[in-house]
Write a protein that holds these residues in place. Structure first.
Motif, short mmCIF file in Angstrom:
data_model
loop_
_atom_site.label_atom_id
_atom_site.label_comp_id
_atom_site.label_asym_id
_atom_site.label_seq_id
_atom_site.Cartn_x
_atom_site.Cartn_y
_atom_site.Cartn_z
N ARG A 5 -24.77 -7.02 23.73
CA ARG A 5 -24.78 -5.82 24.55
C ARG A 5 -25.51 -4.68 23.87
O ARG A 5 -25.33 -3.55 24.25
CB ARG A 5 -23.35 -5.36 24.82
CG ARG A 5 -22.64 -6.14 25.87
CD ARG A 5 -21.48 -5.33 26.34
NE ARG A 5 -20.38 -6.18 26.70
CZ ARG A 5 -19.12 -5.84 26.56
NH1 ARG A 5 -18.80 -4.69 26.02
NH2 ARG A 5 -18.17 -6.65 26.94
N ALA A 6 -26.27 -4.98 22.85
CA ALA A 6 -26.90 -3.89 22.09
C ALA A 6 -28.42 -3.89 22.24
O ALA A 6 -29.13 -3.40 21.40
CB ALA A 6 -26.52 -4.00 20.62
N HIS A 177 -13.84 3.34 17.52
CA HIS A 177 -15.05 3.00 18.28
C HIS A 177 -16.29 3.47 17.54
O HIS A 177 -16.30 4.53 16.93
CB HIS A 177 -15.00 3.66 19.67
CG HIS A 177 -16.18 3.28 20.53
ND1 HIS A 177 -16.23 2.09 21.23
CD2 HIS A 177 -17.35 3.93 20.79
CE1 HIS A 177 -17.37 2.02 21.89
NE2 HIS A 177 -18.07 3.12 21.65
N ARG A 178 -17.33 2.65 17.57
CA ARG A 178 -18.65 3.00 17.06
C ARG A 178 -19.66 2.94 18.19
O ARG A 178 -19.55 2.09 19.09
CB ARG A 178 -19.08 2.01 15.96
CG ARG A 178 -18.30 2.12 14.67
CD ARG A 178 -18.79 1.10 13.65
NE ARG A 178 -20.20 1.27 13.35
CZ ARG A 178 -20.68 2.07 12.40
NH1 ARG A 178 -19.85 2.78 11.65
NH2 ARG A 178 -21.99 2.16 12.19
N ASP A 179 -20.68 3.80 18.13
CA ASP A 179 -21.72 3.81 19.15
C ASP A 179 -22.90 2.92 18.74
O ASP A 179 -24.06 3.32 18.83
CB ASP A 179 -22.19 5.24 19.42
CG ASP A 179 -21.13 6.07 20.09
OD1 ASP A 179 -20.34 5.50 20.88
OD2 ASP A 179 -21.08 7.29 19.83
N ASP A 180 -22.58 1.74 18.25
CA ASP A 180 -23.62 0.75 17.97
C ASP A 180 -23.09 -0.60 18.44
O ASP A 180 -22.18 -0.65 19.28
CB ASP A 180 -24.04 0.75 16.49
CG ASP A 180 -22.88 0.51 15.52
OD1 ASP A 180 -21.80 0.05 15.95
OD2 ASP A 180 -23.06 0.79 14.31
N GLU A 183 -19.00 -1.48 18.72
CA GLU A 183 -18.12 -0.95 19.76
C GLU A 183 -16.71 -0.75 19.21
O GLU A 183 -16.52 -0.01 18.26
CB GLU A 183 -18.16 -1.84 21.00
CG GLU A 183 -19.55 -1.95 21.63
CD GLU A 183 -19.59 -2.82 22.86
OE1 GLU A 183 -18.62 -3.57 23.13
OE2 GLU A 183 -20.61 -2.77 23.58
N ASP A 184 -15.71 -1.41 19.78
CA ASP A 184 -14.33 -1.24 19.30
C ASP A 184 -14.04 -2.16 18.13
O ASP A 184 -14.47 -3.33 18.11
CB ASP A 184 -13.33 -1.55 20.43
CG ASP A 184 -13.42 -0.54 21.56
OD1 ASP A 184 -13.86 0.59 21.31
OD2 ASP A 184 -13.06 -0.89 22.70
N LEU A 330 -15.00 -8.04 24.33
CA LEU A 330 -15.88 -7.56 23.27
C LEU A 330 -17.30 -8.05 23.50
O LEU A 330 -17.52 -9.20 23.90
CB LEU A 330 -15.39 -8.06 21.91
CG LEU A 330 -14.19 -7.37 21.27
CD1 LEU A 330 -13.77 -8.14 20.03
CD2 LEU A 330 -14.53 -5.94 20.90
#
Length: 520
Positions: A5-6, A177-180, A183-184, A330
């Protein structure tokens, strides 16, 4: 860790149309300067700060006790890890009760002081703290952000073994949470239980630890859960017993040491499926009972994946392996040691996509698990290698051609360098972005083009053999590659790993890099 998803899918990367017998198995992410040319040897060293109290700092045998450092000085995660001691063994005892419900837990850390300690820190961002003891005596404690400061009743002299026991209430809803691509992370609830996603620094939400990838130790797990559920962890099952009228206690041993970011515990309605891989390797897959039949066609491919990777990298580095499928949405899988975590969607799509994920996480057992990371800036060595072998396998089994994927990555490389940092010079927010995946596989592809396939294969084998069961860094890889390939690769690799611009691709003078648009 595989990402779906990245923005690392093939559709996003695709360019426009155009032209011997197995040996007996043993039991069981200070900024680097971006330099080019031959004068780069010094810049390639990655050293965690030897702050007072950190392992490696000079310590006099007769020095007065002093506090251990509250971090190892990793530029990306400065407070991760702790100084003044080394953990030799972890024992985790979880008395799990129900999904999303807090439960009693205890962690025992057997450690050795590397300086004379008046107090020391543990990384801990967990829930309610209970009693803490050092060698059986109650210790004074303080919570300072994600640090647990422990002051023992008596100072600990350098070289002395000691045991810390921390009782606490674990909260299986605790995550961040991370914005890369991550994620969670932390505790990841499932409909009937939990799985763990500790990467990068989430182990401290699960148990008190020396939470840095360069710090490794064996683990023992004791997991108590309601009867009828299955509890699993890294390594090998060593015991199972009924407790009271309606609970079961499961015990596991990791065998070999592992980093805290690689710990896995899963509880829920699972079916454990066993088998054997190449050379008799014990296999253990942990599958939600309602998914067993649906994932069987892909699950049973693991022996073939192992044989393919062993042909290139030598024997698998651990005493067991398996896949943990989880009812979670995820967007990423995780290379938890000996038991790779895959979201169910990864095993319910096309065979090409499923095999990419499976081979990626399996390759991590060599790169990132057995050969660990000295610093988080070395993540390219883990994710780049896993993506390299994932794509190489996929090309041979119906996927996009490796060269096509690498040419697409080459076109985007200058943009990725600007936005995410060069492969070995990430920023913390961009650590798990595209550059660490296809962008870092591209470095390895360039190395192979530079030295030839035979020399590259020799480098790879030497790497996983020399640094088996210990952390290694970028400077180590550059030194080894130069020695094994018989040529000084410092300038070549420095430009690829640290430069602001993408170097020419050896053997492909027609490859071009897309212009980088002006920053907004």
């Amino acid at each position: 860790m595989t990402v779906r998803r990245a923005g690392t899918d093939d559709a996003a990367l695709r360019p426009p149309p155009g032209p011997p017998p197995r040996p007996v198995r043993r039991p069981a992410r200070h900024p680097l300067r971006r330099l080019r040319g031959a004068a780069v040897a010094a810049s390639l060293a990655v050293v965690l700060t030897a702050a007072p109290g950190a392992p490696g700092a000079a310590a006099d045998e007769g020095a007065a006790p002093s506090p251990g450092a509250a971090g190892l000085g990793d530029p990306l995660f400065p407070s991760s890890g702790n100084g003044g001691y080394e953990v030799r063994h972890y024992t985790l005892d979880f008395d799990w009760s129900a999904p999303r419900t807090a439960f009693p837990a205890a962690a025992v850390l057997d450690a050795v002081a590397t300086q004379s300690l008046s107090r020391f820190n543990l990384d801990f961002a967990g829930n309610t703290l209970g009693r803490v003891t050092v060698d059986g005596r109650t210790a004074a404690t303080a919570r300072e952000g994600d640090e647990l400061v422990v002051t023992p009743e008596r100072a600990l002299r350098r070289g002395r073994p000691f045991t810390v026991r921390v009782e606490y209430t674990a909260d299986p809803t605790r995550l961040r949470h991370r914005d890369d691509a991550i994620e969670d992370y932390g505790w990841i609830p499932t409909p009937d239980g939990t799985v763990l996603y500790p990467q990068p620094d989430g182990a401290k939400m699960i148990f008190p630890a020396n939470d840095h990838p360069s710090r490794r130790a064996p683990f023992t797990f004791h997991l108590t859960a309601p009867r009828g559920l299955t509890a699993v962890a890294n390594g090998t099952l060593t015991g199972r017993e009924d407790v009271g009228a309606d609970r079961t206690r499961w015990s596991y041993e990791s065998g070999q040491a592992m980093a805290t970011q690689l710990v896995q515990v899963a509880i829920g309605h699972y079916t454990v499926l066993t088998g054997t891989g190449p050379g008799g390797l014990p296999l253990r897959d942990v599958i939600p009972t309602d998914l067993v039949d649906r994932v069987e066609p892909y699950r049973r491919l693991t022996p073939d994946h192992l044989a393919w990777l062993e042909q290139r990298l030598g024997r698998y580095p651990f005493s067991t392996y398996g896949v943990l499928a989880a009812h979670t949405d995820l967007g990423v899988a995780l290379e938890t040691q000996t038991l790779s975590l895959l979201p169910e969607a990864d095993l319910l799509g096309s065979r090409v996509d499923a095999e990419r994920d499976l081979v990626h996480e399996l390759a991590h057992q060599w790169f990132g698990d057995s050969v660990g990371l000295k610093a988080w800036s070395d993540l390219w060595l883990s994710e780049g290698h896993a993506r390299f072998y994932e794509r190489l396998y996929s090309e041979e089994h119906g996927g996009v051609s490796f060269e096509q994927a690498m040419r697409a990555a080459y076109r985007a490389h200058d943009l990725w360098r600007r936005d995410y940092g060069a492969p070995a010079a990430p920023t913390e927010p961009a650590l798990f972005k595209r550059m660490r995946y296809d962008g870092s596989a591209l470095v390895l592809y360039a190395l192979r083009e530079q030295v030839g396939d035979a020399a590259f294969r020799a480098v790879e084998r030497a790497w996983v053999e020399r640094y088996r069961d210990r952390p290694a860094g970028t400077a180590d890889y550059v030194e080894l590659a130069s020695r094994v390939a018989g040529q000084d690769l410092r300038g070549f690799l420095s430009a690829w790993l640290y430069g602001d611009r993408t170097p020419p691709m050896p053997g492909h003078p027609d490859w071009t890099v897309d212009p980088v648009p002006a920053a907004p």
